[in-house]
Design a protein around this motif. Sequence first.
Motif, mmCIF file in Angstrom:
data_model
loop_
_atom_site.group_PDB
_atom_site.id
_atom_site.type_symbol
_atom_site.label_atom_id
_atom_site.label_comp_id
_atom_site.label_asym_id
_atom_site.label_seq_id
_atom_site.Cartn_x
_atom_site.Cartn_y
_atom_site.Cartn_z
ATOM 1 N N PHE A 11 119.824 38.261 22.458
ATOM 2 C CA PHE A 11 120.259 37.090 21.710
ATOM 3 C C PHE A 11 121.785 37.058 21.679
ATOM 4 C CE2 PHE A 11 116.318 38.734 20.069
ATOM 5 C CZ PHE A 11 115.533 37.644 19.723
ATOM 6 N N LEU A 49 121.969 30.912 21.201
ATOM 7 C CA LEU A 49 121.759 30.207 19.938
ATOM 8 C C LEU A 49 122.871 29.208 19.610
ATOM 9 C CD1 LEU A 49 119.532 32.289 19.759
ATOM 10 C CD2 LEU A 49 120.069 32.614 17.355
ATOM 11 N N PHE A 121 109.569 35.694 14.873
ATOM 12 C CA PHE A 121 110.997 35.382 14.863
ATOM 13 C C PHE A 121 111.189 33.901 14.550
ATOM 14 C CE2 PHE A 121 110.630 39.154 17.335
ATOM 15 C CZ PHE A 121 111.848 39.811 17.305
ATOM 16 N N ILE A 123 114.113 31.248 14.789
ATOM 17 C CA ILE A 123 115.364 31.253 15.543
ATOM 18 C C ILE A 123 115.996 29.869 15.539
ATOM 19 C CG2 ILE A 123 116.380 31.683 17.814
ATOM 20 C CD1 ILE A 123 113.981 33.520 18.390
ATOM 21 N N VAL A 207 116.835 34.764 12.889
ATOM 22 C CA VAL A 207 117.976 35.017 13.758
ATOM 23 C C VAL A 207 118.768 33.715 13.929
ATOM 24 C CG1 VAL A 207 118.773 35.983 15.940
ATOM 25 C CG2 VAL A 207 116.564 36.711 14.990
#
Length: 252
Positions: A11, A49, A121, A123, A207
């Motif tokens: 990530f 991200l 997760f 995200i 995250v």
Amino acid sequence: MQIPAGKKIYFASDNHLGAPSRAASLPREKKFVSWLDEVKKDAAVIFLLGDLFDFWMEYRTVVPKGFTRTLGKLAEISDSGIPIHFFVGNHDLWMNGYFEEELNIPVYHKPKEFTFNGKTFYIGHGDGLGPGDTGYKRMKKIFTNPFCKWLFRWLHPDIGVRLAQYLSVKNKLISGDDDMKFLGEDKEWLVNYCKRKLEDKHRDYFVFGHRHLPLTIPLNNHALYINLGDWISYFTYGVFDGTQFELKEFGN
């Protein structure tokens, strides 16, 4: 998805390539490409991200000049069969098909849930989530308004891209200088957002990027909030080996 033996999930977030200028960000871009070269050796999936670019705008037949090293490396990795997932940030939210068509990389405009090795997760980039930040939320509504985007596209790309790049670097509401200061756990709006999400459903890991700070904060005994930091000051990234999530600094 079950992560194959010996593979990991990576990530990264907030590169802001192009800021404060292409020349100034070039060393950071080369370092990021070196990281991509390193992690492709054992990556099962790569998540980016958001805010990869400090500004990104897709006209019908034009995209911003530059970033060929990054785009070429992403194409190489995607073509090799390693999935890459991209979440738009507040700086590169005007994506409209280029990554999907040219790089075979899916693009998400909202947080999304994934499950790996039985761990859930949640995200996303992180902008505009949770309580407060009303000024930015109003601004985002303007930026994402279809009519406003249509008007902007009438500017010649040489004018529109240069104007947006200037505002992105100079305007604190857009460039997010305040996102580099730790507010304290009780005042961290993304932490509060994650705690509220846990009231509806358990997730193991939340995250996010956007805050520019590498943070790992337990939400309860079974859930963890992670902010990935950035590739401007920290050069940090996240890695999940199938059982444990860690934040690491590239080069150390």
